[in-house]
Design a protein around this motif. Structure first.
Motif, PDB file in Angstrom:
ATOM      1  N   MET A  19       0.687  -1.028   0.102  1.00 45.75           N
ATOM      2  CA  MET A  19      -0.260   0.438  -0.112  1.00 45.75           C
ATOM      3  C   MET A  19       0.820   1.594  -0.097  1.00 45.75           C
ATOM      4  SD  MET A  19      -2.939  -1.800  -0.163  1.00 45.75           S
ATOM      5  CE  MET A  19      -3.962  -0.128  -0.360  1.00 45.75           C
ATOM      6  N   LEU A  20       0.814   1.961  -0.819  1.00 45.79           N
ATOM      7  CA  LEU A  20       1.447   3.383  -1.433  1.00 45.79           C
ATOM      8  C   LEU A  20       0.439   4.214  -0.813  1.00 45.79           C
ATOM      9  CD1 LEU A  20       3.750   4.587  -2.291  1.00 45.79           C
ATOM     10  CD2 LEU A  20       2.150   5.272  -4.271  1.00 45.79           C
ATOM     11  N   GLY A  21       0.880   5.385  -0.096  1.00 48.45           N
ATOM     12  CA  GLY A  21       0.192   6.402   0.921  1.00 48.45           C
ATOM     13  C   GLY A  21       0.267   7.552   0.115  1.00 48.45           C
ATOM     14  N   PHE A  22      -0.655   8.296   0.231  1.00 51.48           N
ATOM     15  CA  PHE A  22      -0.870   9.529  -0.688  1.00 51.48           C
ATOM     16  C   PHE A  22      -1.189  10.908  -0.181  1.00 51.48           C
ATOM     17  CE2 PHE A  22      -2.094  12.802  -3.609  1.00 51.48           C
ATOM     18  CZ  PHE A  22      -1.119  13.079  -4.102  1.00 51.48           C
ATOM     19  N   SER A  23      -0.342  11.532   0.450  1.00 52.47           N
ATOM     20  CA  SER A  23      -1.267  12.880   1.322  1.00 52.47           C
ATOM     21  C   SER A  23      -0.981  14.567  -0.355  1.00 52.47           C
ATOM     22  CB  SER A  23      -1.085  13.282   2.643  1.00 52.47           C
ATOM     23  OG  SER A  23       0.213  13.437   2.644  1.00 52.47           O
ATOM     24  N   LEU A  24      -2.516  14.890   0.168  1.00 60.26           N
ATOM     25  CA  LEU A  24      -2.256  16.554  -0.178  1.00 60.26           C
ATOM     26  C   LEU A  24      -2.551  17.492   0.878  1.00 60.26           C
ATOM     27  CD1 LEU A  24      -0.684  17.683  -3.227  1.00 60.26           C
ATOM     28  CD2 LEU A  24      -3.607  17.293  -4.266  1.00 60.26           C
ATOM     29  N   HIS A  25      -1.691  18.099   1.623  1.00 61.33           N
ATOM     30  CA  HIS A  25      -1.984  19.167   2.445  1.00 61.33           C
ATOM     31  C   HIS A  25      -2.204  20.411   1.507  1.00 61.33           C
ATOM     32  CE1 HIS A  25      -2.286  21.106   5.888  1.00 61.33           C
ATOM     33  NE2 HIS A  25      -1.683  22.252   5.422  1.00 61.33           N
ATOM     34  N   ASN A  26      -3.572  21.202   1.570  1.00 59.24           N
ATOM     35  CA  ASN A  26      -3.555  22.386   1.332  1.00 59.24           C
ATOM     36  C   ASN A  26      -3.282  23.646   2.261  1.00 59.24           C
ATOM     37  OD1 ASN A  26      -4.433  25.024   0.623  1.00 59.24           O
ATOM     38  ND2 ASN A  26      -6.763  24.429   0.360  1.00 59.24           N
ATOM     39  N   ARG A  27      -1.554  24.002   2.134  1.00 62.49           N
ATOM     40  CA  ARG A  27      -1.235  25.123   2.833  1.00 62.49           C
ATOM     41  C   ARG A  27      -1.273  26.194   2.564  1.00 62.49           C
ATOM     42  NH1 ARG A  27       5.309  24.500   2.034  1.00 62.49           N
ATOM     43  NH2 ARG A  27       3.981  25.566   0.379  1.00 62.49           N
ATOM     44  N   SER A  28      -3.096  26.465   1.596  1.00 58.94           N
ATOM     45  CA  SER A  28      -3.347  28.565   1.442  1.00 58.94           C
ATOM     46  C   SER A  28      -4.441  28.690   2.186  1.00 58.94           C
ATOM     47  CB  SER A  28      -3.838  28.078  -0.073  1.00 58.94           C
ATOM     48  OG  SER A  28      -4.701  29.140  -0.293  1.00 58.94           O
ATOM     49  N   PRO A  29      -4.220  29.777   2.257  1.00 56.52           N
ATOM     50  CA  PRO A  29      -5.532  30.457   3.335  1.00 56.52           C
ATOM     51  C   PRO A  29      -6.828  30.049   2.513  1.00 56.52           C
ATOM     52  CG  PRO A  29      -4.396  32.277   2.665  1.00 56.52           C
ATOM     53  CD  PRO A  29      -3.580  30.622   1.912  1.00 56.52           C
ATOM     54  N   GLN A  30      -7.227  29.903   1.470  1.00 55.73           N
ATOM     55  CA  GLN A  30      -8.324  29.348   0.488  1.00 55.73           C
ATOM     56  C   GLN A  30      -8.666  28.546   0.305  1.00 55.73           C
ATOM     57  OE1 GLN A  30      -6.810  32.366  -2.792  1.00 55.73           O
ATOM     58  NE2 GLN A  30      -8.984  32.904  -2.914  1.00 55.73           N
ATOM     59  N   ASP A  31      -9.696  27.547  -0.064  1.00 55.88           N
ATOM     60  CA  ASP A  31     -10.041  26.739  -0.760  1.00 55.88           C
ATOM     61  C   ASP A  31      -9.768  26.185  -1.618  1.00 55.88           C
ATOM     62  OD1 ASP A  31     -11.823  26.444   2.002  1.00 55.88           O
ATOM     63  OD2 ASP A  31     -13.295  26.722   1.371  1.00 55.88           O
ATOM     64  N   VAL A  32      -9.112  25.242  -1.928  1.00 50.00           N
ATOM     65  CA  VAL A  32      -8.229  25.087  -3.719  1.00 50.00           C
ATOM     66  C   VAL A  32      -9.223  23.055  -3.812  1.00 50.00           C
ATOM     67  CG1 VAL A  32      -6.180  23.416  -4.499  1.00 50.00           C
ATOM     68  CG2 VAL A  32      -6.789  25.437  -2.551  1.00 50.00           C
ATOM     69  N   TRP A  33      -9.267  23.575  -5.161  1.00 46.74           N
ATOM     70  CA  TRP A  33      -9.936  22.950  -5.925  1.00 46.74           C
ATOM     71  C   TRP A  33      -8.889  22.293  -6.406  1.00 46.74           C
ATOM     72  CZ3 TRP A  33     -15.180  20.970  -5.458  1.00 46.74           C
ATOM     73  CH2 TRP A  33     -15.728  21.420  -4.210  1.00 46.74           C
ATOM     74  N   VAL A  34      -8.638  20.807  -7.284  1.00 44.36           N
ATOM     75  CA  VAL A  34      -7.481  19.871  -7.763  1.00 44.36           C
ATOM     76  C   VAL A  34      -8.133  19.003  -8.094  1.00 44.36           C
ATOM     77  CG1 VAL A  34      -6.192  18.667  -7.593  1.00 44.36           C
ATOM     78  CG2 VAL A  34      -6.169  20.086  -6.051  1.00 44.36           C
ATOM     79  N   LEU A  35      -8.090  19.363  -9.548  1.00 42.62           N
ATOM     80  CA  LEU A  35      -8.574  17.365 -10.413  1.00 42.62           C
ATOM     81  C   LEU A  35      -7.732  16.391 -10.550  1.00 42.62           C
ATOM     82  CD1 LEU A  35      -9.860  17.059 -12.972  1.00 42.62           C
ATOM     83  CD2 LEU A  35      -8.236  17.845 -14.089  1.00 42.62           C
ATOM     84  N   ALA A  36      -8.155  15.594 -10.452  1.00 41.79           N
ATOM     85  CA  ALA A  36      -7.950  14.723  -9.508  1.00 41.79           C
ATOM     86  C   ALA A  36      -7.207  13.244 -10.284  1.00 41.79           C
ATOM     87  CB  ALA A  36      -8.972  13.264  -8.690  1.00 41.79           C
ATOM     88  N   TRP A  37      -7.659  13.772 -12.061  1.00 42.20           N
ATOM     89  CA  TRP A  37      -7.338  13.084 -13.046  1.00 42.20           C
ATOM     90  C   TRP A  37      -5.599  12.584 -13.511  1.00 42.20           C
ATOM     91  CZ3 TRP A  37      -9.616  15.568 -17.856  1.00 42.20           C
ATOM     92  CH2 TRP A  37     -11.040  15.276 -17.405  1.00 42.20           C
ATOM     93  N   ASN A  38      -5.299  11.548 -13.098  1.00 46.41           N
ATOM     94  CA  ASN A  38      -3.597  10.993 -13.108  1.00 46.41           C
ATOM     95  C   ASN A  38      -3.135  10.775 -11.423  1.00 46.41           C
ATOM     96  OD1 ASN A  38      -3.846  10.186 -15.507  1.00 46.41           O
ATOM     97  ND2 ASN A  38      -3.488  12.345 -16.598  1.00 46.41           N
ATOM     98  N   THR A  39      -3.547  11.254 -10.918  1.00 46.30           N
ATOM     99  CA  THR A  39      -2.668  11.760  -9.375  1.00 46.30           C
ATOM    100  C   THR A  39      -3.244  10.535  -8.489  1.00 46.30           C
ATOM    101  OG1 THR A  39      -4.965  13.127  -8.182  1.00 46.30           O
ATOM    102  CG2 THR A  39      -3.207  14.138  -9.427  1.00 46.30           C
ATOM    103  N   PRO A  40      -2.919   9.554  -7.401  1.00 48.75           N
ATOM    104  CA  PRO A  40      -3.835   8.580  -6.764  1.00 48.75           C
ATOM    105  C   PRO A  40      -5.071   9.055  -6.013  1.00 48.75           C
ATOM    106  CG  PRO A  40      -1.618   9.233  -5.941  1.00 48.75           C
ATOM    107  CD  PRO A  40      -1.505  10.221  -6.983  1.00 48.75           C
ATOM    108  N   LEU A  41      -5.330  10.008  -6.403  1.00 53.77           N
ATOM    109  CA  LEU A  41      -6.474  10.421  -6.057  1.00 53.77           C
ATOM    110  C   LEU A  41      -7.631  10.271  -6.982  1.00 53.77           C
ATOM    111  CD1 LEU A  41      -6.790  14.363  -5.047  1.00 53.77           C
ATOM    112  CD2 LEU A  41      -5.874  12.254  -3.592  1.00 53.77           C
ATOM    113  N   GLU A  42      -7.388   9.418  -7.690  1.00 52.71           N
ATOM    114  CA  GLU A  42      -8.657   8.518  -8.354  1.00 52.71           C
ATOM    115  C   GLU A  42      -7.671   7.337  -8.682  1.00 52.71           C
ATOM    116  OE1 GLU A  42      -9.509   9.450 -12.886  1.00 52.71           O
ATOM    117  OE2 GLU A  42      -7.061   9.516 -13.471  1.00 52.71           O
ATOM    118  N   GLY A  43      -7.483   6.994  -7.784  1.00 51.02           N
ATOM    119  CA  GLY A  43      -6.555   5.827  -7.746  1.00 51.02           C
ATOM    120  C   GLY A  43      -5.710   5.376  -8.439  1.00 51.02           C
ATOM    121  N   LEU A  44      -5.415   4.047  -8.994  1.00 54.15           N
ATOM    122  CA  LEU A  44      -3.984   4.089 -10.806  1.00 54.15           C
ATOM    123  C   LEU A  44      -4.811   3.686 -11.613  1.00 54.15           C
ATOM    124  CD1 LEU A  44      -1.769   1.459  -7.766  1.00 54.15           C
ATOM    125  CD2 LEU A  44      -1.372   3.598  -8.231  1.00 54.15           C
TER     126      LEU A  44
END
Length: 142
Positions: A19-44
């Protein structure tokens, strides 16, 4: 603005999930929307990792997708200060059949990052590099 981390167990046994863990942290003071394509956020679901084993670089053996225009459902929202975490099983798309040392690096990018409101379909994409430190693990005989 976005901080990425990969995590892997130091040791795993052949034939068991890795199991590979992947984390993405928003350090910004604003909300952020990230396209999940081609990231572990949508699986392999694409070639965005470089996996090296005892015999060299491993070929990606999973599905490839031809994409259309991203829709709002394709994005993940990160509230200011939030961290999204997912785990994926490397053995599902890489041949982890030999014991020895392995390394994993994220070599993809974020195809769209939008501050604030939900992205509108068909808008301009704002790609952003994503740098994640690589991880190493060892596969032990079963």
């Amino acid at each position: 603005m976005l901080e990425c981390k990969l995590l892997a167990p130091p040791n795993a046994k052949l034939g068991q999930p890795v199991m590979l863990g992947f984390s993405l942290h928003n350090r910004s003071p604003q909300d952020v929307w990230v396209l999940a394509w081609n990231t572990p956020l949508e699986g392999l679901k694409g070639r965005f990792l470089t996996v090296r084993g005892p015999a060299g670089e491993l070929a990606y053996q999973g599905p490839m997708f031809k994409r259309g225009t991203p829709q709002p459902v394709d994005y993940r929202k990160l509230i200011a200060g939030q961290t999204l975490k997912v785990e994926v099983d490397l053995g599902l798309v890489y041949d982890l059949g030999k014991p020895g040392p392995y390394t994993v690096r994220y070599t993809g990018q974020l195809h769209d990052v939008v501050l604030g409101a939900v992205p509108a379909p068909g808008g301009n994409l704002h790609a952003q590099p994503l740098h994640c430190p690589g991880v190493a693990f060892k596969l032990l005989p079963a």
